[in-house]
Design an enzyme around this catalytic site. Structure first.
Site, PDB file in Angstrom:
ATOM      1  N   SER A  11       3.692   0.435  -4.848  1.00  0.00           N
ATOM      2  CA  SER A  11       3.998  -0.922  -5.319  1.00  0.00           C
ATOM      3  C   SER A  11       3.179  -1.223  -6.571  1.00  0.00           C
ATOM      4  O   SER A  11       3.242  -0.466  -7.539  1.00  0.00           O
ATOM      5  CB  SER A  11       3.738  -1.912  -4.182  1.00  0.00           C
ATOM      6  OG  SER A  11       4.202  -3.186  -4.519  1.00  0.00           O
ATOM      7  N   HIS A  38       8.404  -1.028  -5.651  1.00  0.00           N
ATOM      8  CA  HIS A  38       8.862  -2.420  -5.685  1.00  0.00           C
ATOM      9  C   HIS A  38       9.096  -2.880  -7.115  1.00  0.00           C
ATOM     10  O   HIS A  38       8.172  -3.174  -7.846  1.00  0.00           O
ATOM     11  CB  HIS A  38       7.836  -3.336  -5.006  1.00  0.00           C
ATOM     12  CG  HIS A  38       7.708  -3.083  -3.536  1.00  0.00           C
ATOM     13  ND1 HIS A  38       6.529  -3.192  -2.868  1.00  0.00           N
ATOM     14  CD2 HIS A  38       8.619  -2.701  -2.614  1.00  0.00           C
ATOM     15  CE1 HIS A  38       6.715  -2.911  -1.576  1.00  0.00           C
ATOM     16  NE2 HIS A  38       7.985  -2.594  -1.413  1.00  0.00           N
ATOM     17  N   ASP A 131       3.700  -3.401   3.048  1.00  0.00           N
ATOM     18  CA  ASP A 131       4.956  -2.677   3.288  1.00  0.00           C
ATOM     19  C   ASP A 131       4.637  -1.187   3.435  1.00  0.00           C
ATOM     20  O   ASP A 131       3.801  -0.652   2.718  1.00  0.00           O
ATOM     21  CB  ASP A 131       5.898  -2.909   2.100  1.00  0.00           C
ATOM     22  CG  ASP A 131       7.329  -2.461   2.395  1.00  0.00           C
ATOM     23  OD1 ASP A 131       7.656  -2.247   3.585  1.00  0.00           O
ATOM     24  OD2 ASP A 131       8.106  -2.329   1.435  1.00  0.00           O
TER      25      ASP A 131
END
Lengths: 191, 281
Positions: A11, A38, A131
């Protein structure tokens, strides 16, 4: 142990590590790599084309029902979750966001763990949310190999820090993860 | 925006057999999810099992067989309800450029939104047709098998957060006036104007088990096929083919393609990138 695929979740801070990863991977890399990074929902994934010039493997957006092949690095299209079916093909969904993310790392990892079982390697790199932790747990439960970037080595440490809670097989600085991958490839080539 | 906090599936995951559960739903209630993408269905079933604290397949089957209200909720959970107004603005630009001129040639226009869910895309179409001066001679059939979603769609009430997102989409789609012209604000939500609904027929229709119900000029079925396996994709594409007039237009989601289906050679491409196809004469 024979591995068949690698899944990576990354991310915040991801662009730096991905550039290093792509530069380090040899042209004869034996395993498909599927990456969730992401990126904003309105991205057009142009950066995939840009990064393609920095890598000897082919980087591409995963197509619905596409067969997963070695020598490719796959990303989901923006604003879709990416899943892997038992027949090693891709599925896309527009289900609700998970961990405020679509694509979500958990969604990919959980389906990949079920499809590949112990033949899967899951890696969590720099990022600033949690996540991927549950997904990595599923990979572990299914007998796959789990690797997390050492939080003290990561540009953003919350995501790797969260992932270490599942007691992964390896917690490594990024440089050593790269070394692990190239050594693994050498071993696969020798067998 | 809709978001799901992550759900720990580890407990039911050890004891789930999705195929057996889908068979039970089908044999008892006739809803057929047996040709849906397995990874997606499994995830949805696991979410439900955690939420309702159902430990394994046998308990799940028993609950489905004995509790009709639970089964109805589950069936709705298995449908896809995530949608946006003017989702993929480039698609709507292309629709305006390439498809509206075709529609203008017909005295009456019939449009089928297959899998309309909570109605956002049907309202988008109503807005587009209004701006093009075509809405008065149009009928939009907006169908879904999820009755709960249809009921929501009929109300036409959306949260302010969503309206903000839709306003951006509306502008990017190259529309002609202001998105706020089409709704009334109230507290934390917006209500779509009744006039947008006047030519929309909301109807319960199941793509998997129901058949042709009208002959239409345009079909939109976006981000539904991605959930289907190849067998079901071909079956539904046949239904669409039979529902379209010759020269009619089919629109799929931006990551969906006709290419690997049985009907590919019966359509020409209007806009390859935006997945807009025209049925050959």
């Amino acid at each position: 142990m024979t591995y068949e695929a690698i899944v990576i979740g990354v991310s915040a801070g991801g662009m730096n590590v991905m550039k290093q990863l792509f530069a380090a991977l040899p042209h004869n890399f034996q395993l498909p790599i599927i990456i969730i990074s992401h990126i904003g929902a309105r991205s057009d994934n142009q950066w995939i084309h840009i990064l393609n010039n920095t890598c000897s493997l082919t980087i591409k957006e995963a197509d619905e029902k596409e067969k997963i092949r070695p020598g490719f690095i796959y990303f989901p299209p923006p604003n879709y979750h990416l899943m892997i079916e038992n027949d090693k093909t891709f599925s896309l969904t527009i289900d609700a966001k998970v961990n405020y993310a679509r694509p979500s790392i958990d969604v990919l990892f959980e389906s990949a763990a079920d499809a590949y079982g112990r033949h899967l390697i899951g890696i969590i790199l720099t990022g600033s949310n949690s996540d991927g932790t549950l997904g990595l747990q599923r990979i572990k439960d299914q007998g796959g190999l789990t690797i997390v970037q050492d939080p003290s080595d990561a540009e953003y440490n919350p995501m790797p820090k969260s992932a270490t809670s599942i007691k992964p097989d390896h917690i490594l600085p990024f440089k050593e993860i790269l070394l692990f991958l190239t050594n693994l490839n050498q071993a696969l080539l020798n067998t | 925006m809709e978001d799901h906090t992550p759900v720990d599936h580890s407990q039911p995951h050890r004891n789930i057999n999705p195929a057996a559960i889908l068979e039970t739903i089908f044999s008892r209630y006739g809803y057929d999810f047996r040709h849906y993408s397995e990874a997606h269905i499994k995830r949805r079933l696991l979410n439900s099992m955690v939420r309702w604290r159902i430990p394994d397949t046998e308990h799940m089957k028993e609950r489905i067989l004995t509790d009709e209200a639970f089964a109805a909720t589950l069936v709705n959970d298995l449908s896809i309800t995530v949608t946006e107004m003017f989702r993929d603005p480039d698609f709507y630009r292309s629709l305006r450029t390439h498809v509206i001129p075709i529609l203008k040639t017909y005295p009456f226009i019939k449009i089928w939104h297959a899998g309309c869910s909570t109605g956002e895309e049907a309202y988008s179409m109503a807005i587009l047709l209004t701006e093009e001066g075509l809405y008065d001679r149009s009928t939009i059939y907006a169908t879904d098998f999820n009755q709960q979603a249809l009921n929501f769609a009929k109300e036409g009430i959306y949260s302010n957060d969503l309206a903000r997102e839709y306003t951006i989409n509306y502008q990017l789609a190259g529309c002609k006036s202001s998105f706020s012209d089409y709704y009334t604000s109230q507290y934390d939500h917006v209500i779509m104007h009744k006039s947008l609904r006047r030519n929309i027929l909301w109807a319960n229709h199941n793509l998997v088990t129901d058949s042709v119900f009208a002959e239409v000029h345009l079909i939109l079925c976006r981000n539904v096929m991605i959930y289907f396996d190849k067998v079901l994709q071909n079956q539904v594409q046949k239904l669409f083919y039979e529902s379209l007039i010759k020269g009619g237009v089919l629109c799929l989601g931006s990551k969906e393609s006709l290419k690997f289906t049985n009907v590919y050679d019966r359509y020409s491409e209007i806009d390859k990138a935006q997945r807009i196809y025209k049925k050959k004469y």
